[in-house]
Design an enzyme around this catalytic site. Sequence first.
Site, mmCIF file in Angstrom:
data_model
loop_
_atom_site.group_PDB
_atom_site.id
_atom_site.type_symbol
_atom_site.label_atom_id
_atom_site.label_comp_id
_atom_site.label_asym_id
_atom_site.label_seq_id
_atom_site.Cartn_x
_atom_site.Cartn_y
_atom_site.Cartn_z
ATOM 1 C CE1 TYR A 14 16.412 31.723 1.184
ATOM 2 C CE2 TYR A 14 18.370 30.440 0.718
ATOM 3 C CZ TYR A 14 17.775 31.530 1.289
ATOM 4 O OH TYR A 14 18.540 32.450 1.958
ATOM 5 C CG HIS A 19 12.995 34.502 -5.006
ATOM 6 N ND1 HIS A 19 12.375 35.166 -6.036
ATOM 7 C CD2 HIS A 19 14.028 35.300 -4.628
ATOM 8 C CE1 HIS A 19 12.992 36.304 -6.269
ATOM 9 N NE2 HIS A 19 14.008 36.405 -5.428
ATOM 10 C CG ASN A 66 19.734 38.909 -5.635
ATOM 11 O OD1 ASN A 66 18.642 38.597 -6.102
ATOM 12 N ND2 ASN A 66 19.849 39.567 -4.502
ATOM 13 C CG ASN A 112 16.959 41.967 -7.385
ATOM 14 O OD1 ASN A 112 16.853 42.998 -8.034
ATOM 15 N ND2 ASN A 112 16.779 41.920 -6.083
#
Length: 187
Positions: A14, A19, A66, A112
Site C-alpha cells: 500500500y 490511501h 478502517n 472511513n
Amino acid sequence: MYLIVGLGNPETKYEKTFHNMGFIAVGDTAEVLGVKFKKKECEASVAEAFIGGEKVIIARPLTYMNNSGRAVKQLMSKYKIAPENLIVIYDDYDLPKGKVRIRASGSAGTHNGMRSIIGETGLTNFARIRIGIRDEEVNIPIINYVLSDIKKDDYELFADACRKAGEAAADFARGLDIEKVMCKYNA
C-alpha cells in the site's frame, strides 16, 4: 503535548497508494522535526519530538485505515491529548488531486478512517489536513481508486502536497494556532 496522526495502511503493497497520503505526510513531518519512527505503541508506529520542552507524538496507525480510530483513541488516552492538540492528515477523494486543505474541525465526509476516529473518540473538534486525490479523468469505483498506485506522472504533485501537509502539521506542533496554519497553507 501534541499528537499528529497520518492515516494509511501498514503493508508495503500500500506504500505508494492514494490511501497512504497521511503516512507519507507524517514522514515529512518527522523529517522536518528531525526525528524517526523508532517504536511501536498503542497499535501505531511512533516518532517523538520535543519542541520548546513540549512533547510531540507523530503516529502511523498500524490498524489499517478502517480501524484507525482504535490507535488514535489509545494514544490520546495514554498521553492525555486534548482534542485541540490533535491533528490528522489523510487523503480526500472530495478534493482535486494535489490540493491541500486544512480545517479546525468537521465531519468524516466519505472517509472511513475518519469515521473510525470520530466513532472511537466521539470527537469532531480536532484539526485535520486533507490531501486531495480526485482525478477527473479516472472513472473507477472509489475503493479501487484509493488503493491504486499513484501514477508516475503525478508523483511530484503528490510529493509536494504531502510535504506541504507535513510542514503544516509541524507548524501546528510548534504552537502555531490552527487558524494561522489555515491562513498560511490554505492559500
